[in-house]
Design a protein around this motif. Structure first.
Motif, PDB file in Angstrom:
ATOM      1  N   PRO A 203       7.114 -47.258 -12.178  1.00  9.78           N
ATOM      2  CA  PRO A 203       7.299 -46.666 -10.846  1.00  9.78           C
ATOM      3  C   PRO A 203       6.464 -47.348  -9.758  1.00  9.78           C
ATOM      4  O   PRO A 203       6.924 -47.525  -8.639  1.00  9.78           O
ATOM      5  CB  PRO A 203       6.883 -45.210 -11.034  1.00  9.78           C
ATOM      6  N   GLU A 204       5.237 -47.749 -10.089  1.00 12.12           N
ATOM      7  CA  GLU A 204       4.383 -48.422  -9.110  1.00 12.12           C
ATOM      8  C   GLU A 204       4.966 -49.768  -8.708  1.00 12.12           C
ATOM      9  O   GLU A 204       4.991 -50.133  -7.527  1.00 12.12           O
ATOM     10  CB  GLU A 204       2.962 -48.611  -9.666  1.00 12.12           C
ATOM     11  N   ASP A 205       5.436 -50.537  -9.708  1.00 11.86           N
ATOM     12  CA  ASP A 205       6.043 -51.835  -9.407  1.00 11.86           C
ATOM     13  C   ASP A 205       7.376 -51.665  -8.689  1.00 11.86           C
ATOM     14  O   ASP A 205       7.735 -52.475  -7.826  1.00 11.86           O
ATOM     15  CB  ASP A 205       6.250 -52.646 -10.687  1.00 11.86           C
ATOM     16  N   ALA A 206       8.127 -50.618  -9.027  1.00  9.53           N
ATOM     17  CA  ALA A 206       9.395 -50.361  -8.340  1.00  9.53           C
ATOM     18  C   ALA A 206       9.149 -50.073  -6.862  1.00  9.53           C
ATOM     19  O   ALA A 206       9.907 -50.534  -6.002  1.00  9.53           O
ATOM     20  CB  ALA A 206      10.129 -49.199  -9.008  1.00  9.53           C
ATOM     21  N   GLU A 207       8.085 -49.338  -6.590  1.00 11.76           N
ATOM     22  CA  GLU A 207       7.768 -49.063  -5.190  1.00 11.76           C
ATOM     23  C   GLU A 207       7.388 -50.345  -4.460  1.00 11.76           C
ATOM     24  O   GLU A 207       7.868 -50.601  -3.357  1.00 11.76           O
ATOM     25  CB  GLU A 207       6.621 -48.061  -5.093  1.00 11.76           C
ATOM     26  N   ARG A 208       6.561 -51.149  -5.094  1.00 14.39           N
ATOM     27  CA  ARG A 208       6.063 -52.367  -4.448  1.00 14.39           C
ATOM     28  C   ARG A 208       7.139 -53.449  -4.338  1.00 14.39           C
ATOM     29  O   ARG A 208       7.285 -54.081  -3.295  1.00 14.39           O
ATOM     30  CB  ARG A 208       4.863 -52.895  -5.255  1.00 14.39           C
ATOM     31  N   MET A 209       7.928 -53.629  -5.401  1.00 12.35           N
ATOM     32  CA  MET A 209       8.860 -54.759  -5.436  1.00 12.35           C
ATOM     33  C   MET A 209      10.288 -54.417  -5.010  1.00 12.35           C
ATOM     34  O   MET A 209      11.041 -55.307  -4.629  1.00 12.35           O
ATOM     35  CB  MET A 209       8.876 -55.347  -6.848  1.00 12.35           C
ATOM     36  N   LEU A 210      10.671 -53.150  -5.089  1.00 14.77           N
ATOM     37  CA  LEU A 210      12.039 -52.769  -4.740  1.00 14.77           C
ATOM     38  C   LEU A 210      12.110 -51.952  -3.444  1.00 14.77           C
ATOM     39  O   LEU A 210      12.886 -52.267  -2.544  1.00 14.77           O
ATOM     40  CB  LEU A 210      12.680 -51.962  -5.877  1.00 14.77           C
ATOM     41  N   VAL A 211      11.282 -50.905  -3.366  1.00 12.06           N
ATOM     42  CA  VAL A 211      11.388 -49.982  -2.242  1.00 12.06           C
ATOM     43  C   VAL A 211      10.878 -50.598  -0.945  1.00 12.06           C
ATOM     44  O   VAL A 211      11.547 -50.527   0.094  1.00 12.06           O
ATOM     45  CB  VAL A 211      10.646 -48.658  -2.549  1.00 12.06           C
ATOM     46  N   ARG A 212       9.705 -51.212  -0.972  1.00 13.95           N
ATOM     47  CA  ARG A 212       9.127 -51.736   0.269  1.00 13.95           C
ATOM     48  C   ARG A 212       9.997 -52.788   0.951  1.00 13.95           C
ATOM     49  O   ARG A 212      10.222 -52.706   2.161  1.00 13.95           O
ATOM     50  CB  ARG A 212       7.725 -52.275   0.009  1.00 13.95           C
ATOM     51  N   PRO A 213      10.507 -53.801   0.230  1.00 14.95           N
ATOM     52  CA  PRO A 213      11.383 -54.762   0.930  1.00 14.95           C
ATOM     53  C   PRO A 213      12.646 -54.106   1.488  1.00 14.95           C
ATOM     54  O   PRO A 213      13.099 -54.459   2.589  1.00 14.95           O
ATOM     55  CB  PRO A 213      11.749 -55.785  -0.151  1.00 14.95           C
ATOM     56  N   MET A 214      13.191 -53.142   0.752  1.00 14.61           N
ATOM     57  CA  MET A 214      14.406 -52.467   1.221  1.00 14.61           C
ATOM     58  C   MET A 214      14.097 -51.628   2.465  1.00 14.61           C
ATOM     59  O   MET A 214      14.858 -51.635   3.432  1.00 14.61           O
ATOM     60  CB  MET A 214      14.974 -51.593   0.100  1.00 14.61           C
ATOM     61  N   GLU A 215      12.970 -50.915   2.443  1.00 20.56           N
ATOM     62  CA  GLU A 215      12.597 -50.093   3.604  1.00 20.56           C
ATOM     63  C   GLU A 215      12.369 -50.948   4.840  1.00 20.56           C
ATOM     64  O   GLU A 215      12.752 -50.564   5.942  1.00 20.56           O
ATOM     65  CB  GLU A 215      11.328 -49.292   3.305  1.00 20.56           C
ATOM     66  N   GLN A 216      11.738 -52.107   4.665  1.00 26.53           N
ATOM     67  CA  GLN A 216      11.469 -52.971   5.817  1.00 26.53           C
ATOM     68  C   GLN A 216      12.758 -53.430   6.479  1.00 26.53           C
ATOM     69  O   GLN A 216      12.840 -53.501   7.705  1.00 26.53           O
ATOM     70  CB  GLN A 216      10.629 -54.167   5.394  1.00 26.53           C
ATOM     71  N   GLN A 217      13.771 -53.738   5.700  1.00 25.39           N
ATOM     72  CA  GLN A 217      15.046 -54.160   6.272  1.00 25.39           C
ATOM     73  C   GLN A 217      15.795 -52.976   6.893  1.00 25.39           C
ATOM     74  O   GLN A 217      16.340 -53.083   7.982  1.00 25.39           O
ATOM     75  CB  GLN A 217      15.929 -54.817   5.206  1.00 25.39           C
ATOM     76  N   LEU A 218      15.826 -51.851   6.180  1.00 22.17           N
ATOM     77  CA  LEU A 218      16.598 -50.693   6.641  1.00 22.17           C
ATOM     78  C   LEU A 218      15.982 -50.020   7.859  1.00 22.17           C
ATOM     79  O   LEU A 218      16.671 -49.349   8.617  1.00 22.17           O
ATOM     80  CB  LEU A 218      16.754 -49.681   5.507  1.00 22.17           C
ATOM     81  N   ARG A 219      14.693 -50.197   8.049  1.00 21.96           N
ATOM     82  CA  ARG A 219      13.993 -49.566   9.171  1.00 21.96           C
ATOM     83  C   ARG A 219      14.535 -50.050  10.519  1.00 21.96           C
ATOM     84  O   ARG A 219      14.452 -49.358  11.524  1.00 21.96           O
ATOM     85  CB  ARG A 219      12.500 -49.874   9.066  1.00 21.96           C
TER      86      ARG A 219
END
Length: 147
Positions: free
Chosen positions: A57-73
């Motif tokens: 879950p920690e790596d999923a947040e760092r490697m999957l969620v953060r890049p996606m959030e930055q683009q979707l924001r």
């Protein structure tokens, strides 16, 4: 307060006439207002899911969620963005403002997801984008069961 009640009792006909006027004008207004039995107010939710086997879950947040959030924001009209990271997967849920064009929102999200795919790890499966329309869910659900 007693003076107001005494005046109302003393002028009964005036009070009854005012009450009758309010009731008739309220009934006419109710009849004249346009009404719809099932108003469709689309508040689109768009759900982006990503899977990556064996990721914490920690790596999923760092490697999957953060890049996606930055683009979707960068998308206009987003009311709220919620992200969840789990063992082996991550998801981002976007709620858009009421009255926002759902087709345009879906196109914008797909475009940003395509841009964010390049920043995701190579072993990550293709992100999937799903539209969830609250208006499509049933208002009443009746379940009958018996022996």
């Amino acid at each position: 307060m007693h003076a107001l009640i005494a005046a109302a009792v003393h002028h009964q006909r005036t009070v009854l006439l005012a009450l009758l006027f309010v009731l008739i004008s309220g009934a006419l207004t109710y009849i004249g207002i346009p009404k719809e039995s099932d108003p469709d107010i689309p508040i689109p939710y768009i759900y982006v899911s990503m899977t990556h086997d064996g990721i914490s879950p920690e790596d999923a947040e760092r490697m999957l969620v953060r890049p996606m959030e930055q683009q979707l924001r960068a998308i206009e009209g987003i009311k709220e963005m919620t992200a969840t990271a789990r063992q082996g997967s991550a998801s981002v849920t976007l709620e858009f403002e009421a009255g926002f064009d759902p087709d345009q929102a879906l196109l914008d999200v797909r475009e940003k997801v395509d841009q964010a795919k390049q920043e995701l790890p190579d072993d990550t499966d293709e992100p999937s984008v799903h539209e969830i329309n609250i208006a499509m869910f049933p208002v009443i659900l009746v379940t009958l069961a018996g022996p």
